[in-house]
Write a protein that holds these residues in place. Structure first.
Motif, PDB file in Angstrom:
ATOM      1  N   ILE A 153       0.964  -0.996  -0.016  1.00 26.17           N
ATOM      2  CA  ILE A 153       0.029  -0.031  -0.053  1.00 26.17           C
ATOM      3  C   ILE A 153       1.049   1.339   0.054  1.00 26.17           C
ATOM      4  N   ALA A 154       1.795   1.309   0.696  1.00 26.25           N
ATOM      5  CA  ALA A 154       3.001   2.431   1.055  1.00 26.25           C
ATOM      6  C   ALA A 154       4.147   1.996   1.217  1.00 26.25           C
ATOM      7  N   ASP A 155       4.968   2.554   0.629  1.00 32.94           N
ATOM      8  CA  ASP A 155       6.655   2.505   0.526  1.00 32.94           C
ATOM      9  C   ASP A 155       7.572   3.609   0.201  1.00 32.94           C
ATOM     10  N   ASN A 156       7.516   4.564   1.149  1.00 34.20           N
ATOM     11  CA  ASN A 156       7.819   5.888   1.208  1.00 34.20           C
ATOM     12  C   ASN A 156       9.204   6.162   2.096  1.00 34.20           C
ATOM     13  N   ASP A 157      10.160   6.731   1.393  1.00 35.98           N
ATOM     14  CA  ASP A 157      11.431   7.399   1.868  1.00 35.98           C
ATOM     15  C   ASP A 157      11.356   8.903   1.946  1.00 35.98           C
ATOM     16  N   TYR A 158      11.596   9.824   2.917  1.00 38.10           N
ATOM     17  CA  TYR A 158      11.803  11.004   2.916  1.00 38.10           C
ATOM     18  C   TYR A 158      12.873  11.376   3.595  1.00 38.10           C
ATOM     19  N   SER A 159      13.626  12.577   3.405  1.00 39.96           N
ATOM     20  CA  SER A 159      14.616  12.765   3.933  1.00 39.96           C
ATOM     21  C   SER A 159      14.894  14.596   4.183  1.00 39.96           C
ATOM     22  N   PHE A 160      15.341  14.878   5.182  1.00 39.00           N
ATOM     23  CA  PHE A 160      15.482  16.213   5.679  1.00 39.00           C
ATOM     24  C   PHE A 160      16.684  16.808   6.289  1.00 39.00           C
ATOM     25  N   GLU A 161      17.028  18.104   6.036  1.00 36.13           N
ATOM     26  CA  GLU A 161      18.171  18.440   6.812  1.00 36.13           C
ATOM     27  C   GLU A 161      18.062  19.807   7.415  1.00 36.13           C
ATOM     28  N   ALA A 162      18.854  20.100   8.494  1.00 39.39           N
ATOM     29  CA  ALA A 162      18.828  21.494   9.292  1.00 39.39           C
ATOM     30  C   ALA A 162      20.167  21.758   9.892  1.00 39.39           C
ATOM     31  N   ASN A 163      20.510  23.014   9.925  1.00 40.78           N
ATOM     32  CA  ASN A 163      21.700  23.355  10.643  1.00 40.78           C
ATOM     33  C   ASN A 163      21.469  24.030  11.925  1.00 40.78           C
ATOM     34  N   SER A 164      22.313  24.170  12.829  1.00 42.47           N
ATOM     35  CA  SER A 164      22.433  25.025  14.069  1.00 42.47           C
ATOM     36  C   SER A 164      23.496  24.935  14.701  1.00 42.47           C
ATOM     37  N   TYR A 165      23.639  25.700  15.920  1.00 42.96           N
ATOM     38  CA  TYR A 165      24.980  25.971  16.507  1.00 42.96           C
ATOM     39  C   TYR A 165      24.369  25.167  18.046  1.00 42.96           C
ATOM     40  N   PHE A 166      25.539  25.216  18.768  1.00 44.13           N
ATOM     41  CA  PHE A 166      25.325  24.773  20.120  1.00 44.13           C
ATOM     42  C   PHE A 166      26.453  25.184  21.039  1.00 44.13           C
ATOM     43  N   ILE A 167      26.260  24.933  22.495  1.00 46.03           N
ATOM     44  CA  ILE A 167      27.475  25.307  23.346  1.00 46.03           C
ATOM     45  C   ILE A 167      27.300  24.298  24.461  1.00 46.03           C
ATOM     46  N   GLU A 168      28.354  23.679  24.998  1.00 47.94           N
ATOM     47  CA  GLU A 168      28.085  22.627  26.077  1.00 47.94           C
ATOM     48  C   GLU A 168      29.101  22.952  27.306  1.00 47.94           C
ATOM     49  N   PRO A 169      28.770  23.373  28.322  1.00 43.28           N
ATOM     50  CA  PRO A 169      29.516  23.727  29.317  1.00 43.28           C
ATOM     51  C   PRO A 169      29.431  22.313  30.359  1.00 43.28           C
ATOM     52  N   GLY A 170      30.528  22.041  30.875  1.00 45.66           N
ATOM     53  CA  GLY A 170      30.406  20.786  31.860  1.00 45.66           C
ATOM     54  C   GLY A 170      31.738  20.873  32.671  1.00 45.66           C
ATOM     55  N   ILE A 171      32.018  19.655  33.182  1.00 45.02           N
ATOM     56  CA  ILE A 171      33.252  19.419  34.035  1.00 45.02           C
ATOM     57  C   ILE A 171      33.688  18.145  33.805  1.00 45.02           C
ATOM     58  N   ARG A 172      35.009  17.986  33.821  1.00 46.41           N
ATOM     59  CA  ARG A 172      35.693  16.905  33.476  1.00 46.41           C
ATOM     60  C   ARG A 172      36.852  16.424  34.652  1.00 46.41           C
ATOM     61  N   LEU A 173      36.964  15.083  34.845  1.00 49.04           N
ATOM     62  CA  LEU A 173      37.646  14.743  35.701  1.00 49.04           C
ATOM     63  C   LEU A 173      38.776  13.587  35.209  1.00 49.04           C
ATOM     64  N   SER A 174      40.205  14.182  35.396  1.00 43.86           N
ATOM     65  CA  SER A 174      41.120  13.455  34.490  1.00 43.86           C
ATOM     66  C   SER A 174      42.240  12.754  35.306  1.00 43.86           C
ATOM     67  N   TYR A 175      42.784  11.418  34.882  1.00 40.57           N
ATOM     68  CA  TYR A 175      43.878  10.693  35.348  1.00 40.57           C
ATOM     69  C   TYR A 175      44.827  10.477  34.360  1.00 40.57           C
ATOM     70  N   HIS A 176      46.106  10.890  34.830  1.00 45.27           N
ATOM     71  CA  HIS A 176      47.215  11.047  33.872  1.00 45.27           C
ATOM     72  C   HIS A 176      48.133   9.566  34.255  1.00 45.27           C
ATOM     73  N   LEU A 177      48.420   8.883  33.298  1.00 42.75           N
ATOM     74  CA  LEU A 177      49.102   7.593  33.460  1.00 42.75           C
ATOM     75  C   LEU A 177      49.916   7.661  32.232  1.00 42.75           C
ATOM     76  N   THR A 178      51.168   8.516  32.255  1.00 43.04           N
ATOM     77  CA  THR A 178      51.988   8.689  31.043  1.00 43.04           C
ATOM     78  C   THR A 178      52.239   7.297  30.256  1.00 43.04           C
ATOM     79  N   PRO A 179      51.828   7.203  28.981  1.00 46.37           N
ATOM     80  CA  PRO A 179      51.552   8.575  28.129  1.00 46.37           C
ATOM     81  C   PRO A 179      49.957   8.722  27.987  1.00 46.37           C
ATOM     82  N   PHE A 180      49.287   7.963  28.828  1.00 45.89           N
ATOM     83  CA  PHE A 180      47.883   7.924  28.427  1.00 45.89           C
ATOM     84  C   PHE A 180      46.946   9.174  29.479  1.00 45.89           C
ATOM     85  N   LYS A 181      45.769   9.522  29.167  1.00 45.56           N
ATOM     86  CA  LYS A 181      45.020  10.375  30.053  1.00 45.56           C
ATOM     87  C   LYS A 181      43.532   9.860  30.074  1.00 45.56           C
TER      88      LYS A 181
END
Length: 237
Positions: A153-181
């Motif tokens: 009865i139906a077999d349809n494909d549709y596609s759409f697109e859009a653009n935008s901006y973003f900002i992401e503030p946050g916190i980060r915890l790091s452990y340094h084990l040379t040469p990896f982090k």
């Protein structure tokens, strides 16, 4: 966006730092996505059906993938990233008479600038606050399939697109084990300057009314992000 990039570059230039390392890493995480308008559209399609159906998924949280390169300094790090994220929904109905399936899949490719300010520089276990700012390229695909008594009865494909901006503030915890982090990250991604979805690709001359309405809608990738990343650090000091 241009002014923000210039500001970050200015901070990078004037901040009294000495070079430590160049880091290449990969972050795997999970994000939650608002998608309020798409959820409402999905609900409209669902309640408009003349037969019983189930919504298998409703734009749930999902994994994201994020390669990152950055320069690491005593007090801060600055670099760039590329992120891939996706979510979607499925409405499904199947019995002896046939099958109906309505799928929506939203994908976004994001790239931008990463800035991290360390609050306790010099320790193996580091804590800092970060901000990502960047650009989203969103694609939405809609697939509708309806079979009744072995007739298509139906077999349809549709596609759409859009653009935008973003900002992401946050916190980060790091452990340094040379040469990896190893880093744990949590933040909130806020999408802004969103554009309405527009059709892309090839289309038939006829679009159902509910697909036409979709063109007026916007995605919303805003939500929490939780990630785990691993970096390899090349010393350049």
């Amino acid at each position: 966006m241009k002014k923000t990039i210039q500001l970050l570059l200015l901070l990078f230039i004037v901040h009294p730092v000495s070079s430590q390392s160049f880091n290449v890493g990969f972050e795997l995480g999970r994000g939650t996505y608002s998608m309020e308008e798409l959820k409402n559209f999905n609900q409209m399609v669902f309640i408009g059906l003349d037969f019983p159906a189930k919504r298998v998924s409703k734009f749930p949280s999902y994994y994201y993938y994020n390669p990152i390169v950055k320069f690491e300094f005593n007090n801060l790090s600055i670099g760039s990233f590329f992120t891939f994220q996706s979510t979607g929904s499925i409405i499904s109905s199947k019995d002896y008479s046939g099958e109906y399936r309505f799928e929506m899949l939203a994908k976004v490719k994001s790239f931008g600038i990463h800035y991290l300010q360390k609050l306790n520089p010099g320790d193996s276990l580091e804590f800092g606050i970060y901000s990502n700012i960047g650009y989203n390229i969103t694609g939405l695909s809609i697939k509708e399939k309806f079979e009744l008594f072995e007739e298509n009865i139906a077999d349809n494909d549709y596609s759409f697109e859009a653009n935008s901006y973003f900002i992401e503030p946050g916190i980060r915890l790091s452990y340094h084990l040379t040469p990896f982090k190893i880093q744990l990250t949590t933040g909130y991604n806020f999408e802004f300057s969103k554009k309405s979805l527009k059709p892309s690709g090839l289309y038939s001359d006829y679009l159902p009314y509910y697909i036409t309405e979709e063109m007026k809608m916007k995605t919303d990738w805003s939500g929490f992000r939780f990630g785990l990343s691993l970096f390899y650090c090349f010393s350049i000091s």
